[in-house]
Design an enzyme around this catalytic site. Structure first.
Site, PDB file in Angstrom:
ATOM      1  N   PHE A 135       0.929  -1.238  -0.011  1.00 14.16           N
ATOM      2  CA  PHE A 135       0.000   0.059   0.059  1.00 14.16           C
ATOM      3  C   PHE A 135       1.038   1.269  -0.062  1.00 14.16           C
ATOM      4  O   PHE A 135       1.628   1.486   0.680  1.00 14.16           O
ATOM      5  CB  PHE A 135      -1.041  -0.060   1.326  1.00 14.16           C
ATOM      6  CG  PHE A 135      -1.859   1.128   1.347  1.00 14.16           C
ATOM      7  CD1 PHE A 135      -3.201   1.175   0.417  1.00 14.16           C
ATOM      8  CD2 PHE A 135      -1.545   2.542   1.875  1.00 14.16           C
ATOM      9  CE1 PHE A 135      -3.990   2.222   0.573  1.00 14.16           C
ATOM     10  CE2 PHE A 135      -2.215   3.408   1.645  1.00 14.16           C
ATOM     11  CZ  PHE A 135      -3.575   3.342   1.221  1.00 14.16           C
ATOM     12  N   ASP A 222       9.681   2.469   1.267  1.00 15.99           N
ATOM     13  CA  ASP A 222       8.741   3.156   1.663  1.00 15.99           C
ATOM     14  C   ASP A 222       8.727   2.803   3.196  1.00 15.99           C
ATOM     15  O   ASP A 222       8.235   1.812   3.801  1.00 15.99           O
ATOM     16  CB  ASP A 222       7.441   2.580   0.930  1.00 15.99           C
ATOM     17  CG  ASP A 222       6.172   3.476   1.652  1.00 15.99           C
ATOM     18  OD1 ASP A 222       6.211   4.010   2.598  1.00 15.99           O
ATOM     19  OD2 ASP A 222       5.146   3.396   0.987  1.00 15.99           O
ATOM     20  N   LYS A 251       3.826  10.245   8.126  1.00 13.05           N
ATOM     21  CA  LYS A 251       3.188   9.843   9.563  1.00 13.05           C
ATOM     22  C   LYS A 251       4.011  10.379  10.863  1.00 13.05           C
ATOM     23  O   LYS A 251       3.511  11.538  11.078  1.00 13.05           O
ATOM     24  CB  LYS A 251       3.162   8.286   9.361  1.00 13.05           C
ATOM     25  CG  LYS A 251       1.968   7.956   8.675  1.00 13.05           C
ATOM     26  CD  LYS A 251       1.733   6.406   8.683  1.00 13.05           C
ATOM     27  CE  LYS A 251       0.588   5.984   7.884  1.00 13.05           C
ATOM     28  NZ  LYS A 251      -0.947   6.388   8.105  1.00 13.05           N
TER      29      LYS A 251
END
Length: 400
Positions: A135, A222, A251
Site C-alpha cells: 500500500f 517506503d 506519518k
C-alpha cells in the site's frame, strides 16, 4: 458501535466508515471523547502521533512557531527545511531531502524520481518492481503501485509501468531482471502496514540491495508507516544493515502535523532539477518545526530504546496470552508496530475495543494492528493486554 451515525457529518463526503464518537482532546497516550469517555490510544492516529498527545515541549514549540511564521512558499530559503533535512541526512546516512505534506506525496515523488532516473539513462518506458499486498497511497499513480485490488477497483485504467512480485521472493525479482530491460527501481515497504504488518526479511533486503547495485536500479524503501523510530531504529531497514537510494517518510515525522519527506542517497539525490517537482504547502515552517522538534525529543527521551523495550513486552504478552489459541495465525512485528493475525475477519474489534476503552485498528481484514505512540509505557502494555485479550478470545470462541 460499528455502525456510523448517518446524520452526524452530513456535509462531509462519506469516504470513511466512522465509529459513532468524536475525540475531544488527549494527553500522553490517552484521549477523551466529547462525552468524557477515556481511551488508551494504541493506534496513534495510525502511527502518526509519535510523541502522544499534547506533549509539552512539542506544544510549546508549535505555539511559538505559529506566532512567528506558519507558511511561506518555496520562492525563498526556508532555514527550518535545511535544519530538518540535515538531521534526516545524519540519521539515515543519505544525501538530501525533498519535503511535502503526506506519505502519498512522498511516494508519488519517489515514483517520479525513479522514472526520471530511467529517462536519464535513456529508458523511454521505465518500469518499477512493486509488491503484492503493498500500500503506497490513493493517488492514481500510488494506487497503481499498491497491491490491493479492492483499493484499485473503480479507478481503472491504472497507470502502467509497474511489475508486481511477491514479497520475500528473491527469485521472482531475478526472473523479472532476466526478461525486462526497462526496470529502473524496486519499490517496497520495509514493513507492509496496510497489508497486514508483513516484514521484508533482513536477508531479503540485503539480497535486493545487492541486486539493485548489480543492475543499476534504485532501491526505494517506503518507510512512511514503519520509519521515525517505530521499530526501535530510526528507520526499519537499518535492522538489515543496508541503505536505500530513495526513502519516503511521513506519518510520525511531525507527531500529528502533516509532513512528508523523500530522503535520497547519492544515486538519486540529483535526479530532480528545478521545475521537475514542487509543492505549495510542503516544507512550510510550521511543519518543519514539528519535524525538528519530534526528532529532537525522540533523541532526548531515548524513545528508540523505549520502542524496542516496550514493544518486546507487548509482543511477548500477546504471545503468552494468545499465541497458543486456536484461531491465532501469527503474532509479528518489530518495536511498536505489531500485528496479530487471526484466521477470520475481525473488523468488529475496532468498535468493540473502543467500547472497552482501547483504540486500535484492523487491517487486511484479519490483522489487529497496534501502532501506539513511542511514549507507551509498561503500564500501557498491561492495560492493552487486559482489554484486548478477552476480546480476541471472545471473537475466536466457537459458535454455540
Amino acid at each position: 458501535m460499528n455502525a456510523p451515525l448517518p446524520s452526524a457529518m452530513p456535509h462531509v463526503m462519506p469516504t470513511y466508515g466512522r465509529l459513532p464518537f468524536a475525540l475531544s482532546h488527549g494527553r500522553g497516550s490517552r484521549v477523551w471523547d466529547t462525552e468524557g469517555r477515556e481511551y488508551l490510544d494504541a493506534l496513534a492516529g495510525i502511527a502518526v502521533n509519535t510523541l502522544g498527545h499534547a506533549h509539552p515541549q512539542l506544544t510549546a514549540a508549535l505555539q511559538e512557531q505559529v506566532g512567528k511564521l506558519i507558511h511561506c512558499c518555496n520562492y525563498y530559503q526556508v532555514p527550518l527545511q535545511e535544519e530538518l533535512a540535515a538531521k534526516l541526512v545524519e540519521l539515515s546516512g543519505l544525501t538530501n531531502a525533498f519535503f511535502c505534506n503526506s506519505g502519498l506525496e512522498a511516494n508519488e515523488a519517489a515514483l517520479k524520481i525513479a522514472r526520471k532516473f530511467g529517462h536519464d539513462k535513456g529508458i523511454a518506458l521505465p518500469e518499477i518492481i512493486v509488491f503484492e499486498k503493498a500500500f503506497h497511497g490513493r493517488s492514481i499513480a500510488t494506487l497503481s503501485a499498491t497491491g490491493n485490488p479492492k483499493v484499485q477497483q473503480g479507478f481503472e485504467p491504472l497507470v502502467p509501468g509497474f511489475v508486481r512480485v511477491p514479497l520475500n521472493d528473491v527469485a521472482a525479482i531475478e526472473a523479472v531482471a532476466k526478461t525486462n530491460p526497462n526496470v529502473v527501481a524496486v519499490f517496497l515497504e520495509t514493513i507492509q502496514g496496510e497489508g497486514g504488518i508483513n516484514a521484508a526479511r533482513h536477508e531479503y533486503l540485503q539480497a535486493v540491495r545487492k541486486l539493485c547495485d548489480e543492475r543499476d536500479w534504485l532501491l526505494m524503501l517506503d518507510e512512511v508507516q514503519c520509519g521515525i523510530g517505530r521499530t526501535g531504529k530510526w528507520f526499519a531497514h537499518q535492522w538489515a544493515g543496508i541503505q536505500p537510494d530513495v526513502m519516503p517518510l511521513a506519518k510520525g515525522l511531525g507527531s500529528g502535523v502533516p509532513v512528508g519527506a523523500v530522503v535520497c542517497g547519492p544515486r538519486a539525490a540529483n535526479a530532480l532539477k528545478p521545475g521537475n517537482h514542487g509543492t505549495t504547502f510542503g516544507g512550510n515552517p510550521l511543519a518543519m518545526r514539528a519535524g525538528v522538534e519530534t526528532l529532537r525529543i525522540i533523541e532526548q527521551d531515548k524513545l528508540l530504546d523505549n520502542a524496542t523495550r516496550v514493544g518486546d513486552l507487548l509482543k511477548a504478552g500477546l504471545q503468552r496470552e494468545l499465541g497458543a489459541l486456536p484461531g491465532v495465525v501469527d503474532i509479528r512485528g518489530e518495536g511498536l508496530m505489531i500485528g496479530v493475525e487471526l484466521d477470520r475477519p475481525c473488523g468488529e474489534l475496532l468498535g468493540r475495543a473502543a467500547e472497552a476503552g482501547l483504540l486500535l485498528s484492523v487491517t487486511a481484514d484479519k490483522v489487529i494492528r497496534l501502532v501506539p505512540p513511542l511514549i507507551f509505557t509498561e503500564a500501557d502494555v498491561a492495560e492493552t493486554l487486559r482489554i484486548l485479550v478477552p476480546l480476541v478470545r471472545d471473537v475466536l470462541k466457537p459458535a454455540a
